[in-house]
Design a protein around this motif. Structure first.
Motif, PDB file in Angstrom:
ATOM      1  N   PHE A 187       0.841  -1.197   0.000  1.00  0.00           N
ATOM      2  CA  PHE A 187       0.000   0.000   0.000  1.00  0.00           C
ATOM      3  C   PHE A 187       0.876   1.248   0.000  1.00  0.00           C
ATOM      4  CE2 PHE A 187      -4.284   1.712   1.130  1.00  0.00           C
ATOM      5  CZ  PHE A 187      -3.935   3.031   1.376  1.00  0.00           C
ATOM      6  N   ASN A 188       1.910   1.228   0.822  1.00  0.00           N
ATOM      7  CA  ASN A 188       2.791   2.383   0.986  1.00  0.00           C
ATOM      8  C   ASN A 188       3.473   2.771  -0.312  1.00  0.00           C
ATOM      9  OD1 ASN A 188       3.720   4.331   2.759  1.00  0.00           O
ATOM     10  ND2 ASN A 188       5.496   3.155   3.402  1.00  0.00           N
ATOM     11  N   ALA A 189       3.776   1.795  -1.126  1.00  0.00           N
ATOM     12  CA  ALA A 189       4.498   2.056  -2.371  1.00  0.00           C
ATOM     13  C   ALA A 189       3.654   2.819  -3.383  1.00  0.00           C
ATOM     14  CB  ALA A 189       4.994   0.742  -2.972  1.00  0.00           C
ATOM     15  N   ASP A 190       2.343   2.979  -3.128  1.00  0.00           N
ATOM     16  CA  ASP A 190       1.542   3.851  -3.993  1.00  0.00           C
ATOM     17  C   ASP A 190       2.040   5.294  -3.948  1.00  0.00           C
ATOM     18  OD1 ASP A 190      -0.090   1.748  -4.728  1.00  0.00           O
ATOM     19  OD2 ASP A 190      -1.733   2.279  -3.371  1.00  0.00           O
ATOM     20  N   PHE A 191       2.786   5.631  -2.911  1.00  0.00           N
ATOM     21  CA  PHE A 191       3.343   6.980  -2.763  1.00  0.00           C
ATOM     22  C   PHE A 191       4.076   7.414  -4.026  1.00  0.00           C
ATOM     23  CE2 PHE A 191       7.216   9.408  -1.792  1.00  0.00           C
ATOM     24  CZ  PHE A 191       6.686  10.546  -1.211  1.00  0.00           C
ATOM     25  N   TYR A 192       4.880   6.540  -4.593  1.00  0.00           N
ATOM     26  CA  TYR A 192       5.734   6.924  -5.715  1.00  0.00           C
ATOM     27  C   TYR A 192       4.921   7.314  -6.947  1.00  0.00           C
ATOM     28  CZ  TYR A 192       8.853   4.312  -2.658  1.00  0.00           C
ATOM     29  OH  TYR A 192       9.529   3.847  -1.558  1.00  0.00           O
ATOM     30  N   ARG A 193       3.688   6.784  -7.059  1.00  0.00           N
ATOM     31  CA  ARG A 193       2.843   7.072  -8.214  1.00  0.00           C
ATOM     32  C   ARG A 193       1.856   8.207  -7.966  1.00  0.00           C
ATOM     33  NH1 ARG A 193       2.321   1.485  -7.930  1.00  0.00           N
ATOM     34  NH2 ARG A 193       0.140   1.740  -7.297  1.00  0.00           N
ATOM     35  N   SER A 194       1.851   8.751  -6.739  1.00  0.00           N
ATOM     36  CA  SER A 194       0.902   9.802  -6.401  1.00  0.00           C
ATOM     37  C   SER A 194       1.535  11.175  -6.611  1.00  0.00           C
ATOM     38  CB  SER A 194       0.444   9.660  -4.946  1.00  0.00           C
ATOM     39  OG  SER A 194      -0.305  10.788  -4.550  1.00  0.00           O
ATOM     40  N   GLU A 195       1.103  11.888  -7.657  1.00  0.00           N
ATOM     41  CA  GLU A 195       1.667  13.205  -7.915  1.00  0.00           C
ATOM     42  C   GLU A 195       1.396  14.149  -6.748  1.00  0.00           C
ATOM     43  OE1 GLU A 195       0.280  14.698 -11.620  1.00  0.00           O
ATOM     44  OE2 GLU A 195       1.379  13.215 -12.816  1.00  0.00           O
ATOM     45  N   LYS A 196       0.212  14.042  -6.138  1.00  0.00           N
ATOM     46  CA  LYS A 196      -0.123  14.935  -5.027  1.00  0.00           C
ATOM     47  C   LYS A 196       0.746  14.646  -3.805  1.00  0.00           C
ATOM     48  CE  LYS A 196      -4.948  15.830  -6.300  1.00  0.00           C
ATOM     49  NZ  LYS A 196      -6.367  15.687  -5.856  1.00  0.00           N
ATOM     50  N   ALA A 197       0.914  13.369  -3.465  1.00  0.00           N
ATOM     51  CA  ALA A 197       1.728  13.026  -2.294  1.00  0.00           C
ATOM     52  C   ALA A 197       3.180  13.423  -2.505  1.00  0.00           C
ATOM     53  CB  ALA A 197       1.621  11.529  -2.001  1.00  0.00           C
ATOM     54  N   VAL A 198       3.733  13.103  -3.685  1.00  0.00           N
ATOM     55  CA  VAL A 198       5.119  13.470  -3.966  1.00  0.00           C
ATOM     56  C   VAL A 198       5.256  14.982  -4.041  1.00  0.00           C
ATOM     57  CG1 VAL A 198       6.973  13.319  -5.673  1.00  0.00           C
ATOM     58  CG2 VAL A 198       5.666  11.272  -5.074  1.00  0.00           C
ATOM     59  N   GLY A 199       4.229  15.680  -4.540  1.00  0.00           N
ATOM     60  CA  GLY A 199       4.278  17.139  -4.568  1.00  0.00           C
ATOM     61  C   GLY A 199       4.392  17.739  -3.180  1.00  0.00           C
ATOM     62  N   LEU A 200       3.615  17.222  -2.222  1.00  0.00           N
ATOM     63  CA  LEU A 200       3.712  17.700  -0.832  1.00  0.00           C
ATOM     64  C   LEU A 200       5.096  17.414  -0.254  1.00  0.00           C
ATOM     65  CD1 LEU A 200       0.225  16.621   0.582  1.00  0.00           C
ATOM     66  CD2 LEU A 200       1.041  18.966   0.234  1.00  0.00           C
ATOM     67  N   TYR A 201       5.598  16.235  -0.527  1.00  0.00           N
ATOM     68  CA  TYR A 201       6.944  15.863  -0.075  1.00  0.00           C
ATOM     69  C   TYR A 201       8.006  16.771  -0.696  1.00  0.00           C
ATOM     70  CZ  TYR A 201      11.264  13.074  -0.651  1.00  0.00           C
ATOM     71  OH  TYR A 201      12.564  12.641  -0.727  1.00  0.00           O
ATOM     72  N   HIS A 202       7.916  17.039  -1.985  1.00  0.00           N
ATOM     73  CA  HIS A 202       8.891  17.909  -2.641  1.00  0.00           C
ATOM     74  C   HIS A 202       8.814  19.337  -2.100  1.00  0.00           C
ATOM     75  CE1 HIS A 202       9.819  15.347  -6.481  1.00  0.00           C
ATOM     76  NE2 HIS A 202      10.424  14.906  -5.391  1.00  0.00           N
ATOM     77  N   ASP A 203       7.624  19.793  -1.742  1.00  0.00           N
ATOM     78  CA  ASP A 203       7.521  21.100  -1.092  1.00  0.00           C
ATOM     79  C   ASP A 203       8.358  21.132   0.177  1.00  0.00           C
ATOM     80  OD1 ASP A 203       5.796  22.008  -3.025  1.00  0.00           O
ATOM     81  OD2 ASP A 203       3.984  21.795  -1.804  1.00  0.00           O
ATOM     82  N   TYR A 204       8.255  20.058   0.950  1.00  0.00           N
ATOM     83  CA  TYR A 204       9.019  19.997   2.197  1.00  0.00           C
ATOM     84  C   TYR A 204      10.522  19.906   1.919  1.00  0.00           C
ATOM     85  CZ  TYR A 204      10.475  18.672   6.881  1.00  0.00           C
ATOM     86  OH  TYR A 204      11.104  18.645   8.098  1.00  0.00           O
ATOM     87  N   VAL A 205      10.893  19.136   0.921  1.00  0.00           N
ATOM     88  CA  VAL A 205      12.305  19.059   0.529  1.00  0.00           C
ATOM     89  C   VAL A 205      12.836  20.450   0.215  1.00  0.00           C
ATOM     90  CG1 VAL A 205      13.887  18.236  -1.254  1.00  0.00           C
ATOM     91  CG2 VAL A 205      12.187  16.673  -0.275  1.00  0.00           C
ATOM     92  N   ARG A 206      12.082  21.217  -0.584  1.00  0.00           N
ATOM     93  CA  ARG A 206      12.518  22.571  -0.923  1.00  0.00           C
ATOM     94  C   ARG A 206      12.676  23.430   0.315  1.00  0.00           C
ATOM     95  NH1 ARG A 206       9.102  21.606  -5.362  1.00  0.00           N
ATOM     96  NH2 ARG A 206      10.170  21.813  -7.375  1.00  0.00           N
ATOM     97  N   ALA A 207      11.724  23.316   1.234  1.00  0.00           N
ATOM     98  CA  ALA A 207      11.747  24.163   2.423  1.00  0.00           C
ATOM     99  C   ALA A 207      12.942  23.860   3.314  1.00  0.00           C
ATOM    100  CB  ALA A 207      10.445  23.995   3.210  1.00  0.00           C
ATOM    101  N   VAL A 208      13.262  22.578   3.509  1.00  0.00           N
ATOM    102  CA  VAL A 208      14.343  22.219   4.424  1.00  0.00           C
ATOM    103  C   VAL A 208      15.707  22.372   3.767  1.00  0.00           C
ATOM    104  CG1 VAL A 208      15.320  20.387   5.864  1.00  0.00           C
ATOM    105  CG2 VAL A 208      12.850  20.700   5.755  1.00  0.00           C
ATOM    106  N   VAL A 209      15.882  21.823   2.580  1.00  0.00           N
ATOM    107  CA  VAL A 209      17.175  21.963   1.897  1.00  0.00           C
ATOM    108  C   VAL A 209      17.465  23.433   1.613  1.00  0.00           C
ATOM    109  CG1 VAL A 209      18.534  21.280  -0.117  1.00  0.00           C
ATOM    110  CG2 VAL A 209      16.938  19.650   0.918  1.00  0.00           C
TER     111      VAL A 209
END
Length: 456
Positions: A187-209
């Protein structure tokens, strides 16, 4: 750290769309070494070696995921303990720490609170300042940090939590009897195919890095204390073999796109996946290789968990110890081979073993664990003497002064006696306490020996 014992906060809509686009990218620019200059204080890659100020960099490290929580100016923080723990580690020759830079506020059982973020674009500044303080204190001690940016497992929220934010609140708890292994991982591996979930994660990556340290005033991307960034703790393409294989295109796209995103934000710092190696790759060498092939992935990682993977029978530790340790060294050797093929460094960034009798109290001896640590240290030292790719190791994990207040050795909501054993596991299972004198002596001796070999 692998959860299973069987295999076991403000950015715009434009940023979300850019995150999604980055997912589809694959790296096309070769980079045999990182962009930092040879004498800048940054750790750089040169072929299958790491360098610091133009000299070979090999290290003795530890995992201490909770340091930002200690560093926070809050009732759950303890800044004096933070400095004492770093002093103790430095005294033992530890120069590299793997630290959590993420946690997602989660509905999942056994997930840590407080978290760095919830589903909104307002992030937990108190905890981020705790991370700022951790980096400042590490810099004062000439330590290097590896910061991971989410988690495949539930104990810090992780990918399942991101999914629950975008799929209407659906999730699976790890070890739910109604959803046995590998349901959680699949179930968890659906993350990689979810544009919305990865988008939220990438927002956080930008903020911290892209963050600037509020204490030092130094941008994270310009801070040589940060050796590198990791995409996640132990990312996998899935749990069951067929699901994992079907997910590989999305998994590789996530790795390559995220690594390229981080490199665009922090070109002087290293990037790695945070993966376990073969055990997180359906036991397929080609998956390990392809996961780390991108020129934006600077080095390979491997994790070793004999007690979680069935190599060590925890009910008969003495009788299965030799087998488990032999399998662990074979695992190391396989990954050294992968690193040589890719001409990249390798780090054994997690390795753990239970206390004698699979017990948790600090008074229980660590005889068998010490033997396992000696084996890993010997492998690192031998590879250093051979000029190989094995750059260092980070034991799991540093408990230091942390002691559970709970007679069941479980983490309870509201606990602030932070330990290296995460909230989903018995407190004291794998962590090294400050009173584990024999283990600490092994670490000191290994640090001295590795320094001598590296300086030749």
């Amino acid at each position: 750290m692998t959860r299973t014992s069987t295999d076991r906060f403000t950015l715009s809509r434009r940023a979300v769309l850019a995150s999604t686009a980055a997912l589809a990218l694959t790296s096309g620019v070769a980079s045999a070494s990182s962009a930092a200059s040879p004498n800048s204080g940054f750790v750089t890659r040169d072929g299958m070696g790491l360098k610091l100020d133009g000299k070979p960099y090999r290290f003795v490290g530890a995992n201490a995921w909770y340091l930002a929580w200690l560093g926070a100016d809050a009732d759950y923080g303890d800044q004096r303990r933070l400095t004492r723990e770093l002093d103790a580690l430095a005294a033992d020759g530890v120069t590299n720490l793997r630290v959590g830079a993420s946690a997602e506020l989660s509905p999942l059982n056994n997930s840590v609170r407080p978290a760095f973020r919830d589903q909104t674009a307002t992030y937990n500044e108190t905890l981020l300042v705790g991370l700022d303080r951790t980096l400042v204190e590490m810099g004062r001690r000439d330590m290097k940090a590896v910061l991971y940016l989410t988690n495949f497992w539930e104990w810090s929220g992780g990918m399942m939590t991101y999914l629950s934010w975008v799929n209407g609140g659906r999730y699976i708890n790890m070890n739910d009897p109604a959803h046995p292994w590998p349901d959680f991982a699949d179930f968890n591996a659906d993350f990689y195919r979810s544009e919305k979930a990865v988008g939220l994660y990438h927002d956080y990556v930008r903020a911290v890095v892209g963050r600037t340290n509020t204490i030092s005033g130094v941008a994270y991307a310009e801070d040589p204390t940060i050796m590198g960034w990791q995409l996640a703790n132990e990312p996998r393409a899935g749990g069951g073999e067929q699901v994992a294989l079907n997910n590989l295109p999305a998994f590789y796209a996530w790795i390559n796109g995220t690594a390229r995103l981080i490199k665009s934000l922090a070109p002087k710092q290293l990037v790695s996946t945070g993966g376990e190696g073969l055990k997180g790759s359906s036991e397929r060498a080609e998956v390990v290789m392809e996961s780390c092939r991108s020129p934006d992935i600077d080095y390979l990682t491997a994790h070793i968990w004999p007690g979680n993977w069935g190599w060590l029978d925890r009910k008969d530790m003495a009788g299965t110890d030799a087998r488990a340790r032999a399998m662990a060294i074979d695992y190391v050797n396989q990954h050294v081979g992968f690193a040589r093929q890719l001409d990249k460094p390798l780090v054994i960034e997690e390795f753990g073993y239970p206390r004698d009798g699979d017990l948790y109290d600090p008074s229980v001896p660590t005889t068998l664990r010490d033997g396992f640590y000696q084996d890993v240290h010997a492998a690192v030292l031998a590879d250093a003497e051979a000029g190989g790719p094995l750059a260092g190791s980070n034991f799991w994990a540093w408990n230091g002064e942390g002691r559970t207040r709970n007679p069941d050795f479980r983490f309870h909501d509201g606990d602030s006696a932070w330990m290296g054993d995460p909230p989903h596991e018995p407190q004291g299972w794998y962590g090294v306490f400050d009173t584990d004198l024999s283990t600490r002596a092994l670490v000191r001796r290994h640090a001295a020996a590795l320094t001598e070999v590296t300086s030749r």
